[in-house]
Motif scaffolding. Structure first.
Motif, mmCIF file in Angstrom:
data_model
loop_
_atom_site.group_PDB
_atom_site.id
_atom_site.type_symbol
_atom_site.label_atom_id
_atom_site.label_comp_id
_atom_site.label_asym_id
_atom_site.label_seq_id
_atom_site.Cartn_x
_atom_site.Cartn_y
_atom_site.Cartn_z
ATOM 1 N N ILE A 42 5.048 2.464 -1.622
ATOM 2 C CA ILE A 42 4.780 1.488 -0.607
ATOM 3 C C ILE A 42 3.597 0.718 -1.270
ATOM 4 O O ILE A 42 2.797 -0.001 -0.610
ATOM 5 C CB ILE A 42 4.520 1.877 0.686
ATOM 6 C CG1 ILE A 42 3.498 2.992 0.928
ATOM 7 C CG2 ILE A 42 5.854 2.111 1.341
ATOM 8 C CD1 ILE A 42 2.988 3.286 2.153
ATOM 9 N N ARG A 43 3.681 0.430 -2.385
ATOM 10 C CA ARG A 43 2.549 -0.023 -3.346
ATOM 11 C C ARG A 43 2.215 -1.536 -3.188
ATOM 12 O O ARG A 43 1.258 -2.377 -2.933
ATOM 13 C CB ARG A 43 2.434 -0.001 -4.766
ATOM 14 C CG ARG A 43 4.016 -0.408 -5.226
ATOM 15 C CD ARG A 43 4.072 0.193 -6.837
ATOM 16 N NE ARG A 43 5.376 -0.345 -7.319
ATOM 17 C CZ ARG A 43 6.448 0.139 -7.031
ATOM 18 N NH1 ARG A 43 6.619 1.376 -6.316
ATOM 19 N NH2 ARG A 43 7.749 -0.130 -7.694
ATOM 20 N N PRO A 50 -3.624 -2.350 3.806
ATOM 21 C CA PRO A 50 -3.600 -0.691 3.587
ATOM 22 C C PRO A 50 -3.883 -0.194 5.317
ATOM 23 O O PRO A 50 -3.284 0.976 5.597
ATOM 24 C CB PRO A 50 -4.816 -0.187 2.833
ATOM 25 C CG PRO A 50 -5.640 -1.575 2.638
ATOM 26 C CD PRO A 50 -4.669 -2.479 2.797
ATOM 27 N N ILE A 51 -4.599 -1.053 6.035
ATOM 28 C CA ILE A 51 -5.045 -0.567 7.316
ATOM 29 C C ILE A 51 -3.568 -0.317 8.179
ATOM 30 O O ILE A 51 -3.168 0.607 8.922
ATOM 31 C CB ILE A 51 -5.980 -1.505 7.886
ATOM 32 C CG1 ILE A 51 -7.307 -1.250 7.220
ATOM 33 C CG2 ILE A 51 -6.181 -1.008 9.544
ATOM 34 C CD1 ILE A 51 -8.284 -2.246 7.671
ATOM 35 N N LYS A 55 -1.189 3.049 9.304
ATOM 36 C CA LYS A 55 -0.702 3.214 10.830
ATOM 37 C C LYS A 55 0.583 3.352 10.947
ATOM 38 O O LYS A 55 1.023 4.280 11.607
ATOM 39 C CB LYS A 55 -1.694 2.232 11.855
ATOM 40 C CG LYS A 55 -1.192 2.260 13.028
ATOM 41 C CD LYS A 55 -1.831 1.335 14.031
ATOM 42 C CE LYS A 55 -3.295 1.171 13.803
ATOM 43 N NZ LYS A 55 -3.968 0.092 14.571
ATOM 44 N N GLU A 56 1.395 2.691 10.169
ATOM 45 C CA GLU A 56 2.753 2.849 10.502
ATOM 46 C C GLU A 56 3.409 4.034 9.314
ATOM 47 O O GLU A 56 4.242 4.592 9.964
ATOM 48 C CB GLU A 56 3.784 1.582 9.622
ATOM 49 C CG GLU A 56 5.023 1.560 10.038
ATOM 50 C CD GLU A 56 5.639 0.267 9.824
ATOM 51 O OE1 GLU A 56 6.996 0.169 9.406
ATOM 52 O OE2 GLU A 56 5.056 -0.688 9.437
ATOM 53 N N GLY A 79 -8.717 -1.188 -2.729
ATOM 54 C CA GLY A 79 -9.739 -2.141 -2.471
ATOM 55 C C GLY A 79 -10.727 -1.612 -1.370
ATOM 56 O O GLY A 79 -11.784 -2.557 -1.129
ATOM 57 N N LEU A 80 -10.940 -0.658 -1.209
ATOM 58 C CA LEU A 80 -11.683 0.237 -0.254
ATOM 59 C C LEU A 80 -12.501 1.187 -0.896
ATOM 60 O O LEU A 80 -11.989 1.889 -1.742
ATOM 61 C CB LEU A 80 -11.023 0.730 1.040
ATOM 62 C CG LEU A 80 -10.133 -0.270 1.850
ATOM 63 C CD1 LEU A 80 -9.367 0.678 2.813
ATOM 64 C CD2 LEU A 80 -11.142 -1.107 2.724
ATOM 65 N N LYS A 81 -14.003 1.103 -0.676
ATOM 66 C CA LYS A 81 -14.738 2.355 -1.274
ATOM 67 C C LYS A 81 -14.214 3.467 -0.700
ATOM 68 O O LYS A 81 -13.617 3.740 0.529
ATOM 69 C CB LYS A 81 -16.181 2.107 -0.776
ATOM 70 C CG LYS A 81 -16.952 0.863 -1.349
ATOM 71 C CD LYS A 81 -17.095 1.235 -2.681
ATOM 72 C CE LYS A 81 -17.761 -0.042 -3.162
ATOM 73 N NZ LYS A 81 -19.430 -0.402 -2.744
ATOM 74 N N ALA A 82 -14.210 4.631 -1.612
ATOM 75 C CA ALA A 82 -13.680 5.979 -1.325
ATOM 76 C C ALA A 82 -13.996 6.473 0.140
ATOM 77 O O ALA A 82 -13.151 6.944 0.889
ATOM 78 C CB ALA A 82 -13.986 6.840 -2.356
#
Length: 298
Positions: A42-43, A50-51, A55-56, A79-82
């Motif tokens: 689902i790239r 991503p949020i 959730k889905e 795109g999010l810090k680890a």
């Protein structure tokens, strides 16, 4: 009047199942493994949001994930810090047990440069609490026999570094490892010239079915307990492209019982493309089929 003996008897029955019309229905046993998803499937959705996507993923019934994509400069995923990505997983009751990292880009560079990248991967994997770092691919120019021998050496070097950090390391196959080069097979070199204590194997069962002359069972029996992770996906009966689980030709009822001899610790459903509608719909269809028809084997 209910006697003490009757009370104890009914309590024991209720604890082990449900009473409906005098019939006891045993509670379904909990699967031994979490149902995992390789997020490469689902790239497109992960790149956009991503949020909402995770959730889905959780609502569909997935519990575990394998990441794809990593920025070593800022130690980030999608795109999010680890640490923020780990919190996002936690918020949705998800775990991540492995990640595909771009180690193949460092095959032809000095070990110092390779290991500098590995160290960043270790930092990210530690934050996410991943158990494995996985080498996922080989560039097309790096698929001759001499490069497979170089690869085996590099895998041992990387595996040693990762093991010292307290993590596991694995190699993921595609089809090109099974090409015959005048009697030599790349996958045989990987299996034979790497240290099983340092380098585990993540078997992509679709590519084995499509490209290998050996069955998964034959590979498992050649090196028992080394195939610690599985990619589970189906193959279209006509085109041999990816397809949703249950729509294809791979008989997983003949493969899944071999988890013990293989040494499987984690599995991930995956579909690289050829979605019937879209990637999110496909992971829902595959999950539904897997839970109804295959999860009981695990």
């Amino acid at each position: 009047m209910i006697t003490r003996r009757d009370f104890i008897s009914h309590t024991c029955i209720a604890a082990s199942g449900f009473l409906i019309g005098g019939t006891t229905l045993a509670a379904a046993p909990k699967p031994r493994y979490k149902m995992g998803l390789q997020l490469f499937t689902i790239r497109d959705a992960m790149a956009k949001d991503p949020i909402t996507t995770l959730k889905e993923v959780m609502s569909i019934g997935y519990e575990d994930t394998e990441t794809y994509g990593f920025d070593p400069k800022v130690v980030s995923y999608y795109g999010l810090k680890a640490k923020d990505f780990k919190q996002l997983l936690d918020d949705n009751g998800l775990t991540t047990t492995s990640g595909h990292y771009d180690l193949f880009r460092y095959l032809n560079v000095p070990d110092a440069e390779l290991l500098a990248y590995v160290d960043q991967c270790i930092v990210g994997a530690d934050v996410l609490k991943q158990k494995y770092i996985t080498w996922p691919w080989l560039d097309p120019k790096d698929r001759d026999i001499e490069k497979f021998k170089l690869l085996a050496s590099k895998l041992n070097t990387v595996g040693e570094r990762i093991k010292k950090a307290g993590l596991g390391f694995a190699y993921h196959n595609h089809n090109f490892e099974f090409i015959d080069h005048d009697g030599e097979i790349g996958y045989d070199i990987i299996m034979g010239e790497t240290d099983p204590n340092l380098v585990k194997l993540q078997i992509d069962l679709y590519w084995v079915a499509r490209a290998s002359k050996r069955t998964p069972a034959e590979l498992f029996r050649k090196q028992p307990e080394r195939f610690v992770m599985w990619h589970i996906k189906d193959m279209d009966k006509v085109s041999q492209d990816y397809t949703e689980l249950g729509n294809g030709s791979i008989d997983y009822t003949a493969i899944l019982p071999d988890t013990e001899i293989a040494g499987m610790e984690f599995y991930y459903l995956e579909q690289g493309g050829n979605f019937r509608k879209n990637s999110m719909q496909s992971i829902a269809e595959s999950a539904a089929f897997f839970k109804s028809n295959l999860q009981s084997y695990l």
